[in-house]
Each structure stands twice: as C-alpha cells, then as structure tokens.
Write an enzyme that holds these catalytic residues in place. Structure first.
Site, short mmCIF file in Angstrom:
data_model
loop_
_atom_site.label_atom_id
_atom_site.label_comp_id
_atom_site.label_asym_id
_atom_site.label_seq_id
_atom_site.Cartn_x
_atom_site.Cartn_y
_atom_site.Cartn_z
N ILE A 1 11.56 -24.16 -5.86
CA ILE A 1 12.29 -23.10 -6.55
C ILE A 1 13.73 -23.02 -6.03
O ILE A 1 14.00 -23.33 -4.88
CB ILE A 1 11.54 -21.76 -6.37
CG1 ILE A 1 12.05 -20.70 -7.31
CG2 ILE A 1 11.54 -21.28 -4.93
CD1 ILE A 1 11.08 -19.53 -7.50
N GLY A 2 14.67 -22.63 -6.91
CA GLY A 2 16.07 -22.46 -6.49
C GLY A 2 16.99 -23.45 -7.18
O GLY A 2 16.57 -24.27 -8.00
N GLU B 1 3.91 -27.67 -8.63
CA GLU B 1 3.36 -26.34 -8.94
C GLU B 1 4.15 -25.73 -10.08
O GLU B 1 3.61 -25.06 -10.93
CB GLU B 1 3.38 -25.45 -7.71
CG GLU B 1 4.78 -25.08 -7.24
CD GLU B 1 4.78 -24.38 -5.90
OE1 GLU B 1 4.18 -24.93 -4.97
OE2 GLU B 1 5.39 -23.30 -5.80
N GLY C 1 4.43 -23.12 -2.31
CA GLY C 1 3.78 -24.43 -2.15
C GLY C 1 4.51 -25.37 -1.22
O GLY C 1 4.19 -26.56 -1.18
N1 COA Z 1 21.74 -16.48 6.70
C1 COA Z 1 22.12 -15.46 5.90
N2 COA Z 1 22.04 -15.52 4.54
C2 COA Z 1 21.55 -16.64 4.01
C3 COA Z 1 21.12 -17.73 4.80
C4 COA Z 1 21.23 -17.62 6.21
N3 COA Z 1 20.86 -18.60 6.99
N4 COA Z 1 20.67 -18.69 3.99
C5 COA Z 1 20.81 -18.26 2.74
N5 COA Z 1 21.34 -17.03 2.75
C6 COA Z 1 21.65 -16.21 1.57
C7 COA Z 1 22.50 -17.01 0.59
O1 COA Z 1 23.87 -16.87 0.88
C8 COA Z 1 22.10 -16.39 -0.71
O2 COA Z 1 22.76 -15.14 -0.84
P1 COA Z 1 23.41 -14.70 -2.25
O3 COA Z 1 22.24 -14.59 -3.18
O4 COA Z 1 24.05 -13.40 -1.92
O5 COA Z 1 24.35 -15.81 -2.61
C9 COA Z 1 20.62 -16.08 -0.53
O6 COA Z 1 20.43 -16.00 0.87
C10 COA Z 1 19.70 -17.13 -1.12
O7 COA Z 1 19.99 -18.38 -0.59
P2 COA Z 1 19.96 -19.68 -1.52
O8 COA Z 1 20.07 -20.86 -0.66
O9 COA Z 1 20.94 -19.54 -2.63
O10 COA Z 1 18.50 -19.57 -2.12
P3 COA Z 1 17.81 -20.39 -3.27
O11 COA Z 1 17.75 -19.55 -4.48
O12 COA Z 1 18.39 -21.76 -3.42
O13 COA Z 1 16.34 -20.53 -2.71
C11 COA Z 1 14.80 -20.56 -0.89
C12 COA Z 1 16.11 -21.09 -1.44
C13 COA Z 1 14.50 -21.23 0.44
C14 COA Z 1 14.88 -19.06 -0.70
C15 COA Z 1 13.69 -20.91 -1.93
O14 COA Z 1 13.59 -22.30 -2.06
C16 COA Z 1 12.35 -20.37 -1.51
O15 COA Z 1 12.08 -19.22 -1.75
N6 COA Z 1 11.51 -21.16 -0.87
C17 COA Z 1 10.21 -20.66 -0.47
C18 COA Z 1 9.28 -21.72 -0.04
C19 COA Z 1 9.20 -22.84 -1.03
O16 COA Z 1 10.03 -23.70 -1.03
N7 COA Z 1 8.16 -22.89 -1.83
C20 COA Z 1 7.96 -23.94 -2.79
C21 COA Z 1 8.37 -23.54 -4.14
S1 COA Z 1 7.65 -21.97 -4.61
#
Ligand code: COA
Length: 439
Positions: A216-217, A238, A336
């Site tokens: 996701i993302g 998934e 996942g």
């Molecule tokens: N410290 C502070 N803030 C942080 C940060 C850190 N280390 N890393 C990210 N952020 C902030 C970003 O700046 C962003 O903020 P904004 O929305 O204000 O711009 C926010 O957190 C989200 O980060 P981003 O990298 O843009 O998230 P994303 O939408 O690309 O999703 C995950 C990344 C990791 C959250 C997402 O892949 C996830 O939920 N994974 C869960 C586990 C997984 O991978 N499961 C399999 C699929 S379900």
C-alpha cells in the site's frame, strides 16, 4: 423453500436490519472499497440504544462516525489496520489497535480468539443459483461471515461480480438490505519525482517472468509505472490498485510464467476507483481469494521469482523496518508485509523488497536512522529483511554483517545525513573509517 423465497423473507429496511445488534456485541465491517455504508449509517443511528459495541475491521475509507467523541460508551473501534479515518482516535486512546499479520486474521475468528457476533458485508445480488459475490474484496470478510452468529448483507447491484473463492449462498445470510449506490473509492495518491526514482530502482530488481506483490502507498504505484518494458509478469498479491490496468491491457502482466495459478491475477481485494471496479467485473483474469490463502507464506513461496514490494516509515542501520508507527504514534498496520517478505524469501528466485524515500518531512529528517524512534514498531525484523531501496539505490542486507549492512544503508541514505550515520556507527564501533595514510 427455494432460495428465492428464503431471500425475500430476509429483506429488511436498514434500521430494522441492525436491531439485532445489542450491547456488548462485536461487529465486523467489510473493509476497503466494499464497506457497506448503508448498514454503517444505520448502525450509527442505533448508537444511542446500545453500549459497549466493539467495531472491528481492516482498513476502511468511509466516514467511521463510530469514533466520534459523542459515540463514546456506545461504540469502541478496534482497528486491525489503521486508516486515516481512525488514526487520531487510536492515538487519543478513543479506539484500539490490534497488530496482526493479515494471514492470521481469519484464524482469530475461527478459533474463538476474536468471536464475531454480527458481520456487516456488502455483496452482489444473488445469481441464478443463489450465490452472492464479495466483489471487490473477499480478504478476511468471507471467513468473518462464515464464523459470525449473524450476517447482515447489503446487497448492491453496483457491486462487481468477480471470480474465485468469493461467494456466499443466500442461506448463509440472515438479513438482507437492498441498495443501489456507488462503492467507496480510494483517492489516487500523489506520485512525486522521489517516488518515480524509487520506482525505477525497484523495477531494476524485477526480472521478466516475475510474480508481483504490491503493498500500500505511493511507492508500489510508482513501481507499476516503471514496469512498462517488462515481459510476462504475474500477480499474486493481497491488494491491487488502478495502475495495474495499463500493464494488464498491454500484456506486460499476463501471468504466463506463473508457477501456481498460471495466467490468473490472484488477489484478496482491490483498492481504487470505479474504473478498477468496472475492470474486475466479470473478468476471468482475476481470481479473488481469502487472505488466509493469498497471504499464506507457504502458498506465496510456491510462486517462482516472487517480487514482494512493500514500504516502511523508518529503517535502522541494522535493517529493522518500522512500518506501522511513527515513534509511539500508531500509523497503519502490519497488513501483509511480513507474510509476503517471508513467502518471497522462501521461494525460488524471490526478492523481498522494502522501498521507502530516504527522508521524511520535506527532507528535514532521514528515514534511515541509527536507532528507531522510541516506540517505533518493527514490522520486518533484521532477520527477515533482504532488499532496502531508496531513491539513491539498493542495499542488499540478508546474510550480511552489521558492518556490511551499515555501509550499504549509509550509501542509500540522503547524502546530507550520511556523515551523521557514519559518526554513530564509529561510536558504536560498527564501522571504522580507514586510517589516513601519511606520506
Ligand atoms: N518520521 C516522521 N514522519 C514520517 C516518517 C518518519 N520516519 N516517515 C514517514 N513520515 C510521514 C510522512 O512524511 C508522511 O506524512 P504526510 O502524510 O504529512 O506527508 C506520512 O508519514 C506517511 O508516510 P509515507 O511514506 O508517505 O506513507 P505511504 O503512504 O507511502 O505508506 C507505509 C507507507 C509504510 C505507511 C505503508 O506502506 C504501510 O502502511 N505499510 C504497512 C505494512 C505493509 O506494508 N503492509 C502490506 C500492505 S497492506
């Protein structure tokens, strides 16, 4: 009684349908784009008449009014994956978070660890044989329904009919509410230049004939954009988003070299727009399965060349990946990620990949850090991690020493943070700079 007669006697108005929901029950809601919004609205109207009803679900994109402060005491949400609609409530202590591998959610319904009283689902109208289809998402929902004491189905003629292990018979449903309304859509994420650069680096790791899982993302979406020149890709995942459509239409994704379910796109749910819902409708290329199947690491590992692409929020210099929290602030869930990291690492030619931007907060902080923030949750451990990718390159960590990992990760960190990371590693004695030669 024919199934048609059985169906007709189960039809109710929404508010009447949710009368069976009583205090202290646990209610499961079909997640993602399949959320049965009419039933959820009726449940909200029932709020003042019940106490302590637990509402449990994976990621949803709807309004989630049950977390509103005035619902306190009536409803309490338990998120198995935190969406933006419930994030604040979880972090203010008004809702709960259950970290769990997506592959193991259904087991909790089956073995009594998390019994479901009422399942609110959204499905298609019954076919000629009395089967309703879970449409855009079967994930944990079919097994939630099978194990629930009461199943209330929102029957929507706008729900696509899909193929796979994703049907429920009218006789397994207790209450029917008929609607005709568009499904929830997920707004497209913004894909930045950084995401494109990461996408290119990830695409460079993916071989022709590989089978993809995309998390996701924005990054998984950016990867899809960079696969236009690949050949014979397959999908076992998934979830899937809109951006897979051009690759399927152009034949890049054809599943011809898949080692299980050849030619089929195996998935648990789609998250996206109406265009995607229309695309999966009556499309025999897609095979929807419950998450306990799609996400079973043993099943995943039977695919050869499985390329699993997921993202993270922070990675420490030893390779521990935080993906569900920002420090102590819970952000999303495990989903996942580990299921696919484990499955892809056990398969022939597999590539488990964690891809993330090198920095966050507009470049102000590094996501590759000496130590994870206090409270940060390790989703992928340093034992499971293989490839870590940023816009600056690829670090391969599996089977490598802490020193080698630190070197590889510093190389793909943003240049402005490399000195700081190096200095930390010198202090811990994980790295030593080569002595300057005197001449
Ligand atoms: N410290 C502070 N803030 C942080 C940060 C850190 N280390 N890393 C990210 N952020 C902030 C970003 O700046 C962003 O903020 P904004 O929305 O204000 O711009 C926010 O957190 C989200 O980060 P981003 O990298 O843009 O998230 P994303 O939408 O690309 O999703 C995950 C990344 C990791 C959250 C997402 O892949 C996830 O939920 N994974 C869960 C586990 C997984 O991978 N499961 C399999 C699929 S379900």
């Amino acid at each position: 009684m024919t199934w048609q007669e059985d169906y007709r006697r189960k039809v109710m108005q929404p508010r009447e349908a949710v009368q069976c929901i009583q205090s202290n029950m646990r209610v499961y809601i079909h997640p993602g784009c399949a959320e049965p919004e009419t039933l959820v609205e009726a449940l909200m109207a029932r709020g003042p008449f019940v106490k302590n009803v637990e509402i449990v679900h994976l990621l949803t994109t709807g309004r989630a009014d049950y977390i509103a402060p005035q619902m306190e005491g009536h409803f309490r949400h338990n998120a198995m994956f935190i969406g933006s609609n419930v994030r604040q409530a979880v972090n203010e202590g008004r809702a709960d978070y259950t970290p769990v591998f997506l592959s193991q959610v259904e087991e909790m319904f089956e073995n009594g660890q998390m019994p479901i009283d009422v399942a609110l689902i959204q499905v298609t109208p019954p076919d000629a044989h009395g089967f309703c289809c879970f449409g855009v998402g079967v994930e944990a929902t079919m097994n939630a329904a099978r194990n629930a004491k009461i199943v209330i189905a929102q029957i929507n003629d706008q729900m696509p009919r899909t193929f796979g292990d994703c049907f429920i018979q009218v006789n397994e449903i207790d209450v029917v509410v008929e609607v005709s309304r568009p499904l929830c859509e997920l707004r497209p994420v913004e894909i930045t230049q950084t995401h494109h650069d990461i996408g290119k680096n990830v695409a460079g790791l993916i071989e022709d004939g590989a089978t993809l899982q995309l998390g996701i993302g924005a990054i998984p979406d950016a990867v899809l954009l960079e696969l236009k020149d690949h050949r014979d890709l397959g999908v076992h995942t998934e979830m899937l988003s809109d951006l897979a459509i051009p690759l399927i239409e152009s034949g890049v994704i054809n599943g011809s070299r898949k080692t299980i379910h050849p030619r089929k796109i195996v998935l648990g749910f789609v998250l996206g727009s109406k265009k995607l819902f229309d695309y999966v409708n009556n499309n025999p290329q897609f095979e929807f399965h419950p998450s306990k199947y799609t996400n079973d690491p043993f099943v995943i590992s039977q695919n050869h060349k499985m390329a699993a692409v997921n993202s993270g929020l922070q990675v420490d210099i030893t390779g521990q990946v935080c993906a569900d929290s920002i420090g102590t602030s819970f952000y999303s869930g495990i989903g996942g990620q580990v299921d696919f990291i484990r499955g892809a690492s056990a398969c022939k030619g597999g590539k488990p990949i964690i891809a993330l931007p090198a920095t966050a907060k507009g470049g102000a902080i590094s996501r590759i850090v000496p130590m994870l923030d206090p409270g940060a949750g390790v989703v992928t451990s340093r034992g499971s991690v293989h490839y870590v990718v940023t816009e600056f390159g690829v670090a391969y960590l599996h089977g490598r020493t802490i020193r080698q990992r630190a070197e590889a990760l510093i190389e793909i960190a943003h240049p402005k943070f490399q000195e700081e990371l190096y200095a930390y590693c010198e202090k811990t004695r994980w790295l030593q700079r080569p002595a300057l030669q005197e001449n």
